[in-house]
Design a protein around this motif. Structure first.
Motif, PDB file in Angstrom:
ATOM      1  N   MET A   1     -63.765 -55.786  24.530  1.00 43.49           N
ATOM      2  CA  MET A   1     -63.292 -55.821  25.914  1.00 43.49           C
ATOM      3  C   MET A   1     -62.573 -54.524  26.262  1.00 43.49           C
ATOM      4  O   MET A   1     -62.248 -53.718  25.407  1.00 43.49           O
ATOM      5  N   ALA A   2     -62.310 -54.354  27.557  1.00 45.48           N
ATOM      6  CA  ALA A   2     -61.601 -53.162  27.998  1.00 45.48           C
ATOM      7  C   ALA A   2     -60.149 -53.194  27.577  1.00 45.48           C
ATOM      8  O   ALA A   2     -59.473 -52.189  27.554  1.00 45.48           O
TER       9      ALA A   2
ATOM     10  N   PHE B   1     -47.834 -45.513  29.462  1.00 46.18           N
ATOM     11  CA  PHE B   1     -47.545 -46.285  28.256  1.00 46.18           C
ATOM     12  C   PHE B   1     -46.797 -47.571  28.608  1.00 46.18           C
ATOM     13  O   PHE B   1     -47.041 -48.618  28.013  1.00 46.18           O
ATOM     14  N   LYS B   2     -45.893 -47.487  29.589  1.00 40.69           N
ATOM     15  CA  LYS B   2     -45.180 -48.691  30.015  1.00 40.69           C
ATOM     16  C   LYS B   2     -46.165 -49.700  30.620  1.00 40.69           C
ATOM     17  O   LYS B   2     -46.079 -50.909  30.351  1.00 40.69           O
ATOM     18  N   THR B   3     -47.104 -49.210  31.416  1.00 37.70           N
ATOM     19  CA  THR B   3     -48.129 -50.092  31.987  1.00 37.70           C
ATOM     20  C   THR B   3     -48.925 -50.776  30.882  1.00 37.70           C
ATOM     21  O   THR B   3     -49.202 -51.977  30.944  1.00 37.70           O
ATOM     22  N   TYR B   4     -49.277 -50.014  29.886  1.00 38.23           N
ATOM     23  CA  TYR B   4     -50.055 -50.556  28.765  1.00 38.23           C
ATOM     24  C   TYR B   4     -49.262 -51.613  28.002  1.00 38.23           C
ATOM     25  O   TYR B   4     -49.776 -52.695  27.696  1.00 38.23           O
TER      26      TYR B   4
ATOM     27  N   ILE C   1     -60.817 -53.637  39.587  1.00 35.84           N
ATOM     28  CA  ILE C   1     -60.561 -53.164  38.225  1.00 35.84           C
ATOM     29  C   ILE C   1     -59.122 -52.686  38.169  1.00 35.84           C
ATOM     30  O   ILE C   1     -58.764 -51.709  38.830  1.00 35.84           O
ATOM     31  N   PRO C   2     -58.249 -53.365  37.426  1.00 38.10           N
ATOM     32  CA  PRO C   2     -56.841 -52.967  37.397  1.00 38.10           C
ATOM     33  C   PRO C   2     -56.632 -51.662  36.639  1.00 38.10           C
ATOM     34  O   PRO C   2     -57.373 -51.342  35.706  1.00 38.10           O
TER      35      PRO C   2
ATOM     36  N   GLY D   1     -55.550 -48.811  29.090  1.00 35.49           N
ATOM     37  CA  GLY D   1     -55.844 -49.396  27.789  1.00 35.49           C
ATOM     38  C   GLY D   1     -56.934 -48.640  27.058  1.00 35.49           C
ATOM     39  O   GLY D   1     -56.825 -48.380  25.855  1.00 35.49           O
ATOM     40  N   GLN D   2     -57.988 -48.251  27.777  1.00 39.13           N
ATOM     41  CA  GLN D   2     -59.064 -47.510  27.124  1.00 39.13           C
ATOM     42  C   GLN D   2     -58.622 -46.100  26.754  1.00 39.13           C
ATOM     43  O   GLN D   2     -59.048 -45.563  25.731  1.00 39.13           O
TER      44      GLN D   2
END
Length: 645
Positions: free
Chosen positions: A22-23, A78-81, A342-343, A349-350
């Motif tokens: 997955m993504a 990085f915080k979003t991830y 698509i968020p 993440g990718q």
């Protein structure tokens, strides 16, 4: 023992959710896995379940990349991830709360872990847990959770319907290379225990002797069928795969794609000669023969899709409430296609899990890496995600019976678009002509070097040496000898002057088993080289590399055709790419959040009442106070208690 050993069993379970490609991916951390008590600082809630700042920091510590930037765009990414990963972990954990796991099942798994890590002694077990900051009770609770996840995954997989004939046929047609027979040969062999005898037999065979007759008279194996590798069928040996022969023998025989005789090959104390009568290259298996493997592959794809859909459904309508403004993230739609948003967290993440990105961070500072990532990697990633999100819709519109995750279906669509690609003889010849240098074998030789202090001594030695022991003769003549071993033209093993003396000289002087170079002046030295086993440069002919080139050109043409087809199909859906706007908003937001450096003051301004310094301090305090106030508001007002996809 360390924490890593303790988490192996749980990591294995969560890995079941990663195999679907997955993504996003779950990145469990030790605090999560071992039941960290919710006594830290609440950072956010996920459908009412509290996630602490300590939990989020644990995710950061689990991946060195996430701690490589404290400020700027990458830190915001990085915080979003981190938040996205923790949200997904929480959703999965919450989704399996009702799955019953017995105490006996937990005890059995804990026993397995203890025995595997030599921790059956209670004190050693307790010490190991305490060293990792754990308790037996918290560890067992997380084992229970991991078993619940495992059972949910098994449940989802078992519910997947069996592949249809149409799905099997579609997979077979689009991935023929996955269902190929091994290369085989029809041939015969002679096996003897004596090398001299084998060499004699080889000589007879090269002179035209009948192979089957010699095998029947001399071979220790298969002599009753004239050395045939397989039983005789319809007057010819049955084809065999390479595994039917010892490894050294098989390698020599299967290199003869045009047929012929191998040299004498030694293996296991025996000496082999193989005659290849016919080489049968790999070929697609018939559909019925491949059906069992097809069923396994397609079933796995359908299970992957079921897992992807399950997690996707968990994320629908998820409600995230931020309790700590420092952990609040923005996760806008970076693109829209086929009615799906698509968020931005999918893109991040990718990027985080991209090996090129990891390498980039080791070479350049974060601020420079951010520019390269925003300009190159993120745009590429967005396009890949658009294709993946669009793939199921395209497959349905084209009435293709594709299975698997979004990414798997996108790959299948590319294969569908390139299914009719062929390679012509002209393509192969053109590629060979353009890349002829890569099929060249440079000249090589074994070289010994004699250094003399004066030219006269070097010349006298060269004129006088006609063979024998080079080292002894050169030393006796006053030279200093260095053995260079085997060198290749232009590989840097020799200086430019010496390389030319060996490989570019118009003539070399014969001297016994080797040759002598001219006297070469190198700095203050005068050098004579002794050259043996000189092999000239050669270029492999097209006939020798045709198959290799054909495979390479076919793969390249298929990639290009598949991508062009996919681009065309996606374009028909009129996707909207919002990346530039999202990145611009992020840059503006990050800049506004970055503390500004205090203005420089003159000595006069810095003396007096010190108002400037005090003002700066008060401003910082006010900002901190404001942050505290906002944090408090975020727990009780809709403005901060936002929902995100």
């Amino acid at each position: 023992m360390n924490k890593k050993k303790l988490v192996n069993v749980l990591m294995g379970v969560l890995a079941l959710l990663l195999i679907v490609g997955m993504a996003y991916q779950f990145t469990p951390n030790l605090g999560d896995l071992f039941g960290r008590k919710q006594d830290g600082t609440p950072a956010l809630t996920v459908n009412g379940a509290t996630v602490t700042a300590e939990d989020l920091e644990a995710v950061r510590r689990s991946n060195p990349i996430l701690g490589s930037a404290d400020t700027g765009v990458l830190a915001d990414d990085f915080k979003t991830y981190i938040v996205a990963q923790k949200v997904e972990q929480t959703l999965v954990t919450n989704a399996v709360r009702d799955i019953r796991v017995s105490r006996n099942d937990v005890n059995a798994k804990v026993k397995e872990v203890r025995e595997a890590n030599d921790l059956t002694d209670n004190k050693k077990w307790t010490d190991a847990l305490q060293g990792a900051g754990l308790t037996d009770a918290s560890y067992r609770e997380q084992v229970r959770q991991s078993l619940a996840i495992e059972r949910k995954v098994d449940e989802l997989k078992k519910a997947v319907p069996a592949p249809t004939e149409a799905e099997l046929r579609a997979y077979y047609d689009l991935t023929p290379e996955r269902f190929q027979t091994d290369a085989r040969i029809q041939g015969r062999q002679i096996v003897v225990a004596d090398k001299a005898k084998a060499q004699d037999l080889l000589g007879q065979l090269k002179a035209g002797a009948d192979f089957a007759k010699l095998a029947g008279e001399n071979s220790t194996e298969f002599k009753d069928r004239g050395g045939a590798l397989g039983p005789i069928e319809n007057g010819a040996p049955r084809p065999v795969a390479q595994v039917a022969l010892p490894s050294e023998v098989g390698a020599a025989a299967f290199a003869l794609t045009d047929g012929g005789l191998t040299d004498v090959v030694e293996s296991g104390g025996k000496f082999y000669i193989v005659k290849v009568e016919k080489y049968l290259p790999p070929a697609p298996k018939p559909f019925e023969e491949a059906k069992s493997d097809l069923t396994t592959a397609v079933t796995e794809q359908k299970q992957n899709a079921a897992l992807e859909a399950w997690v996707r459904d968990l994320k629908k309508d998820v409600k995230i409430e931020y309790k700590d403004i420092n952990w609040k993230t923005e996760n806008p739609a970076v693109a829209t296609v086929a009615g799906q948003d698509i968020p931005y967290s999918d893109v991040v993440g990718q990027v985080v899990n991209n090996q090129q990105f990891a390498g980039l961070l080791q070479q350049v500072p974060p601020e420079q890496a951010a520019g390269l990532v925003n300009g190159i990697l993120k745009p590429q990633t967005v396009q890949q995600l658009i294709q993946a999100y669009a793939a199921p819709t395209i497959a349905e519109r084209l009435k293709l019976n594709l299975t698997g995750t979004r990414q798997e279906q996108a790959a299948a669509l590319a294969a569908y678009g390139s299914r009719n690609v062929r390679v012509s003889a002209a393509d192969i010849s053109a590629f060979y002509a353009q890349n002829k240098a890569q099929y060249a074998n440079p000249a090589s030789a074994a070289v010994a070097e004699a250094n003399f202090k004066d030219q006269a001594g070097a010349v006298a030695f060269r004129n006088g040496f006609s063979g024998g022991n080079f080292v002894t003769a050169a030393s006796k003549a006053g030279g200093t000898v260095s053995e260079r071993g085997t060198v290749t033209a232009g590989d840097g093993g020799l200086s430019e002057e010496l390389n030319a003396a060996v490989f570019s000289a118009k003539s070399l002087k014969d001297a016994g088993e080797g040759s002598l170079s001219d006297v070469v002046k190198v700095g203050e030295r005068f050098v004579v080289l002794y050259i043996t086993d000189l092999k000239p440069a050669t270029t492999q002919p097209l006939s020798a590399v045709r198959d290799e080139i054909e495979a390479q050109v076919l793969a390249q043409k298929k990639t290009e055709a598949g991508q062009k087809f996919l681009d065309t199909q996606v374009a028909a859906l009129k996707p909207k790419d919002n990346l530039k706007a999202v990145l611009a908003a992020q840059e503006k937001r990050v800049a506004a959040q970055t503390p500004k450096a205090p203005a420089k003051t003159t000595p006069e301004e810095g003396s007096g009442t010190g108002s400037s310094g005090t003002g700066s301090t008060d401003t910082g305090a006010a900002q901190g106070s404001e942050g505290q106030s906002n944090e408090g508001q975020s727990t009780g007002t809709p403005a901060e208690g936002t929902s995100e996809r």
